[in-house]
Design an enzyme around this catalytic site. Structure first.
Site, PDB file in Angstrom:
ATOM      1  N   LYS A  19       0.824  -1.224   0.000  1.00 19.18           N
ATOM      2  CA  LYS A  19       0.000   0.000   0.000  1.00 19.18           C
ATOM      3  C   LYS A  19       0.848   1.259   0.000  1.00 19.18           C
ATOM      4  CE  LYS A  19      -4.409  -1.747   1.331  1.00 19.18           C
ATOM      5  NZ  LYS A  19      -5.452  -1.932   2.321  1.00 19.18           N
TER       6      LYS A  19
ATOM      7  N   ARG B 195      -3.667  -9.944   5.007  1.00 15.86           N
ATOM      8  CA  ARG B 195      -4.070 -10.045   3.592  1.00 15.86           C
ATOM      9  C   ARG B 195      -2.876  -9.581   2.765  1.00 15.86           C
ATOM     10  NH1 ARG B 195      -6.244  -6.768  -0.377  1.00 15.86           N
ATOM     11  NH2 ARG B 195      -7.871  -7.714  -1.655  1.00 15.86           N
TER      12      ARG B 195
END
Ligand code: 9MG
Length: 280
Positions: A220, A254
């Site tokens: 991210k 995740r």
């Protein structure tokens, strides 16, 4: 609670779980849409399972900042063939969707879990999942993907996200859904600045006290902001962040890079003898 109920699977809460990401979108966030055809997505899911993922998260609608919604029909056309192709693979199958129609179709096609970045807030979402025994992830998002990163503001991010997740847990349990089916997720990068993400990460134990926590930080942009690394060069920061998240009480991480994350978690557990939920 001792376990997480996830469709055909019942996972012990005593060990962390790896959720491998299988995006079936043309523009997907960090894998450049490489797995867009059902065949490639299935092959990729099998690889992630072999590498050690206990859950695969299949998504047919991008939730990256700035992304536009797709129709339920389009999303189902992407996700269902992949779900069917992986159904016999011996791995729990999650579908990442906010749409009740897609949830229903996914559960009929054998999904074990629904990962909803809107925490089942869409009208009809609670009803779509209530009658099954699928696992559920309730995530916090401020706004919607198209605009969520424009100017996210909070007076007190940790308290606001925790209050929201408390409310959603209450709503879901009031609808008759067993708490053994529920995970919560503070939603890193979903309507959050770097400072918000850091505050949430630091306070992961607060969330772990409420319910088992899922954390998604893999590749991210806030890891890019911290390290100066481009998306395709965020393996190391992603693996370190996954281990630290587990160290701070996360139950599911995740991730894109399953093999490396499994290795790092094993090494950490060997070296420090840490078990799930133990902090520094
Ligand atoms: C679909 N998706 C993308 N990022 C995510 C995250 O951080 N958490 C969850 N639950 N889903 C995510």
């Amino acid at each position: 609670m001792t376990h997480f109920q996830c469709g055909r699977y019942r996972f012990s809460l005593a060990q962390p779980l790896l959720m491998g990401i299988v995006n079936v979108t043309p523009d997907s966030f960090s894998d450049g849409g490489r797995y867009f055809s059902p065949e490639r997505a299935i092959e990729h899911g099998l690889k992630l399972h072999e590498e050690g993922a206990q859950i695969l998260d299949i998504g047919g609608e991008s939730t990256r900042p700035g992304s536009l919604p797709v129709s339920a029909e389009q999303e189902m056309a992407r996700v269902i063939p992949v779900l069917e192709g992986l159904r016999g693979a011996g791995v729990a199958l999650s579908v990442d969707t906010m749409k009740p129609e897609v949830m229903r179709a996914a559960l009929s096609a054998g999904a074990d879990m629904i990962n909803d970045v809107r925490a089942l807030e869409a009208p009809g979402a609670l009803e779509a999942v209530a009658g099954s025994d699928c696992g559920l992830c309730l995530m916090h998002m401020r706004g919607m993907p198209e605009t969520m990163q424009l100017a996210p503001t909070y007076a007190e991010v940790v308290a606001e996200v925790a209050t929201y997740l408390h409310r959603r847990l209450h709503a879901v349990q009031t609808a008759g859904i067993d708490s053994a089916r529920l995970l919560i997720d503070p939603g890193f990068g979903f309507g959050k600045t770097l400072a918000h993400n850091l505050a949430l990460f630091k306070n992961l134990p607060t969330f772990a006290d409420m319910a088992p926590v899922l954390v998604g930080v893999s590749r991210k942009s806030f890891l890019g902001a911290l390290t100066g690394r481009a998306t395709e060069d965020r393996l190391l920061p992603s693996v370190i962040a996954a281990v630290l998240a587990i160290r701070r009480g996360a139950y599911v991480v995740r991730v894109h890079d399953v093999r490396e994350t499994v290795e790092a978690i094993r090494l950490w557990q060997e070296l420090e003898g840490h078990q799930l939920g133990v902090q520094a």
